[in-house]
Design a protein around this motif. Structure first.
Motif, PDB file in Angstrom:
ATOM      1  N   ILE A  40      40.779  46.027  46.907  1.00 19.88           N
ATOM      2  CA  ILE A  40      41.916  45.117  46.760  1.00 19.88           C
ATOM      3  C   ILE A  40      42.748  45.523  45.554  1.00 19.88           C
ATOM      4  CG2 ILE A  40      42.602  42.722  46.357  1.00 19.88           C
ATOM      5  CD1 ILE A  40      39.851  41.972  47.697  1.00 19.88           C
ATOM      6  N   SER A  41      42.074  45.828  44.457  1.00 17.81           N
ATOM      7  CA  SER A  41      42.747  46.227  43.223  1.00 17.81           C
ATOM      8  C   SER A  41      43.612  47.464  43.444  1.00 17.81           C
ATOM      9  CB  SER A  41      41.701  46.499  42.135  1.00 17.81           C
ATOM     10  OG  SER A  41      42.291  47.050  40.999  1.00 17.81           O
ATOM     11  N   GLU A  42      43.057  48.466  44.092  1.00 17.83           N
ATOM     12  CA  GLU A  42      43.799  49.703  44.350  1.00 17.83           C
ATOM     13  C   GLU A  42      44.953  49.477  45.324  1.00 17.83           C
ATOM     14  OE1 GLU A  42      40.782  52.430  45.631  1.00 17.83           O
ATOM     15  OE2 GLU A  42      39.981  52.676  43.593  1.00 17.83           O
ATOM     16  N   GLU A  43      44.707  48.683  46.352  1.00 16.35           N
ATOM     17  CA  GLU A  43      45.737  48.418  47.360  1.00 16.35           C
ATOM     18  C   GLU A  43      46.928  47.656  46.773  1.00 16.35           C
ATOM     19  OE1 GLU A  43      46.031  45.584  51.273  1.00 16.35           O
ATOM     20  OE2 GLU A  43      44.193  46.734  51.010  1.00 16.35           O
ATOM     21  N   LEU A  44      46.643  46.694  45.906  1.00 13.90           N
ATOM     22  CA  LEU A  44      47.702  45.823  45.378  1.00 13.90           C
ATOM     23  C   LEU A  44      48.167  46.222  43.982  1.00 13.90           C
ATOM     24  CD1 LEU A  44      46.259  42.377  46.517  1.00 13.90           C
ATOM     25  CD2 LEU A  44      47.949  43.804  47.688  1.00 13.90           C
ATOM     26  N   THR A  45      47.550  47.243  43.412  1.00 21.32           N
ATOM     27  CA  THR A  45      47.819  47.672  42.029  1.00 21.32           C
ATOM     28  C   THR A  45      47.769  46.505  41.039  1.00 21.32           C
ATOM     29  OG1 THR A  45      50.243  47.618  42.258  1.00 21.32           O
ATOM     30  CG2 THR A  45      49.158  49.714  42.737  1.00 21.32           C
ATOM     31  N   ILE A  46      46.663  45.747  41.141  1.00 17.24           N
ATOM     32  CA  ILE A  46      46.336  44.666  40.214  1.00 17.24           C
ATOM     33  C   ILE A  46      45.027  45.083  39.555  1.00 17.24           C
ATOM     34  CG2 ILE A  46      45.758  42.214  39.981  1.00 17.24           C
ATOM     35  CD1 ILE A  46      47.222  41.722  42.638  1.00 17.24           C
ATOM     36  N   SER A  47      44.875  44.831  38.279  1.00 21.72           N
ATOM     37  CA  SER A  47      43.655  45.250  37.599  1.00 21.72           C
ATOM     38  C   SER A  47      42.423  44.641  38.277  1.00 21.72           C
ATOM     39  CB  SER A  47      43.691  44.856  36.123  1.00 21.72           C
ATOM     40  OG  SER A  47      43.478  43.475  35.967  1.00 21.72           O
ATOM     41  N   ARG A  48      41.352  45.423  38.328  1.00 18.69           N
ATOM     42  CA  ARG A  48      40.141  44.951  38.979  1.00 18.69           C
ATOM     43  C   ARG A  48      39.571  43.694  38.323  1.00 18.69           C
ATOM     44  NH1 ARG A  48      34.915  45.261  39.120  1.00 18.69           N
ATOM     45  NH2 ARG A  48      34.424  46.862  37.619  1.00 18.69           N
ATOM     46  N   PRO A  49      39.538  43.609  36.974  1.00 21.80           N
ATOM     47  CA  PRO A  49      39.033  42.370  36.378  1.00 21.80           C
ATOM     48  C   PRO A  49      39.832  41.138  36.805  1.00 21.80           C
ATOM     49  CG  PRO A  49      39.086  44.103  34.733  1.00 21.80           C
ATOM     50  CD  PRO A  49      39.779  44.633  35.959  1.00 21.80           C
ATOM     51  N   LEU A  50      41.153  41.276  36.919  1.00 18.17           N
ATOM     52  CA  LEU A  50      41.973  40.146  37.346  1.00 18.17           C
ATOM     53  C   LEU A  50      41.703  39.800  38.807  1.00 18.17           C
ATOM     54  CD1 LEU A  50      44.058  38.050  36.539  1.00 18.17           C
ATOM     55  CD2 LEU A  50      45.844  39.702  37.121  1.00 18.17           C
ATOM     56  N   VAL A  51      41.546  40.815  39.647  1.00 15.83           N
ATOM     57  CA  VAL A  51      41.223  40.584  41.058  1.00 15.83           C
ATOM     58  C   VAL A  51      39.903  39.821  41.168  1.00 15.83           C
ATOM     59  CG1 VAL A  51      40.528  41.714  43.220  1.00 15.83           C
ATOM     60  CG2 VAL A  51      42.549  42.519  41.988  1.00 15.83           C
ATOM     61  N   VAL A  52      38.908  40.215  40.378  1.00 13.51           N
ATOM     62  CA  VAL A  52      37.603  39.545  40.406  1.00 13.51           C
ATOM     63  C   VAL A  52      37.742  38.078  39.993  1.00 13.51           C
ATOM     64  CG1 VAL A  52      35.311  39.464  39.333  1.00 13.51           C
ATOM     65  CG2 VAL A  52      36.255  41.649  40.094  1.00 13.51           C
ATOM     66  N   ILE A  53      38.517  37.823  38.947  1.00 13.33           N
ATOM     67  CA  ILE A  53      38.746  36.440  38.498  1.00 13.33           C
ATOM     68  C   ILE A  53      39.391  35.627  39.615  1.00 13.33           C
ATOM     69  CG2 ILE A  53      40.146  35.002  36.957  1.00 13.33           C
ATOM     70  CD1 ILE A  53      39.686  37.194  34.801  1.00 13.33           C
ATOM     71  N   TYR A  54      40.449  36.180  40.216  1.00 12.09           N
ATOM     72  CA  TYR A  54      41.135  35.462  41.291  1.00 12.09           C
ATOM     73  C   TYR A  54      40.217  35.246  42.494  1.00 12.09           C
ATOM     74  CZ  TYR A  54      45.711  35.755  39.008  1.00 12.09           C
ATOM     75  OH  TYR A  54      46.771  35.603  38.143  1.00 12.09           O
ATOM     76  N   LEU A  55      39.419  36.251  42.856  1.00 13.67           N
ATOM     77  CA  LEU A  55      38.504  36.102  43.985  1.00 13.67           C
ATOM     78  C   LEU A  55      37.494  34.988  43.732  1.00 13.67           C
ATOM     79  CD1 LEU A  55      37.902  39.846  44.902  1.00 13.67           C
ATOM     80  CD2 LEU A  55      38.984  38.122  46.361  1.00 13.67           C
ATOM     81  N   LYS A  56      36.979  34.912  42.518  1.00  8.65           N
ATOM     82  CA  LYS A  56      36.036  33.839  42.190  1.00  8.65           C
ATOM     83  C   LYS A  56      36.706  32.477  42.283  1.00  8.65           C
ATOM     84  CE  LYS A  56      32.890  36.548  39.377  1.00  8.65           C
ATOM     85  NZ  LYS A  56      32.302  36.774  38.057  1.00  8.65           N
ATOM     86  N   GLN A  57      37.950  32.384  41.820  1.00  8.17           N
ATOM     87  CA  GLN A  57      38.686  31.121  41.912  1.00  8.17           C
ATOM     88  C   GLN A  57      38.941  30.756  43.373  1.00  8.17           C
ATOM     89  OE1 GLN A  57      42.150  32.100  39.607  1.00  8.17           O
ATOM     90  NE2 GLN A  57      41.269  31.331  37.706  1.00  8.17           N
TER      91      GLN A  57
END
Length: 101
Positions: A40-57
């Motif tokens: 997801i991070s690579e596809e959307l060019t969003i940092s992986r830590p932020l993607v993980v935070i959003y996924l948990k939310q």
């Protein structure tokens, strides 16, 4: 979602939460196929830590389901995510009923 929002603060909370464009992009990215955070991070060019935070939310709100999988190559443990079907309709009647609760 973990039940429909019933009060005005709950409605405002979910609307505010979903009002984030990056969260909506993540939901769209996993709407048809499960993916892990790095994909997801690579596809959307969003940092992986932020993607993980959003996924948990998103998972906490019941909008996403995570599944742990073991792999034969590193990383040996991956958590895949997929969007969960939901429907939220906001009408004046919904707001009126929420105001009364």
């Amino acid at each position: 979602m973990n039940g429909l929002p019933r009060t005005l603060p709950e409605i405002a909370g979910i609307l505010g939460f979903l009002g984030n464009e990056q969260r909506l992009h993540i939901l769209a990215a996993i709407s048809h196929k499960e993916k892990f955070a790095r994909e997801i991070s690579e596809e959307l060019t969003i940092s992986r830590p932020l993607v993980v935070i959003y996924l948990k939310q998103l998972e906490k709100h019941g909008l996403v389901k995570g599944t742990d999988q073991r792999c034969d190559e590193p990383p040996y443990h991956r958590r895949y995510y997929r969007a969960q079907p939901f429907k939220f309709t906001l009408t004046l009647e919904t707001l009126s009923q929420a105001e009364q609760e």
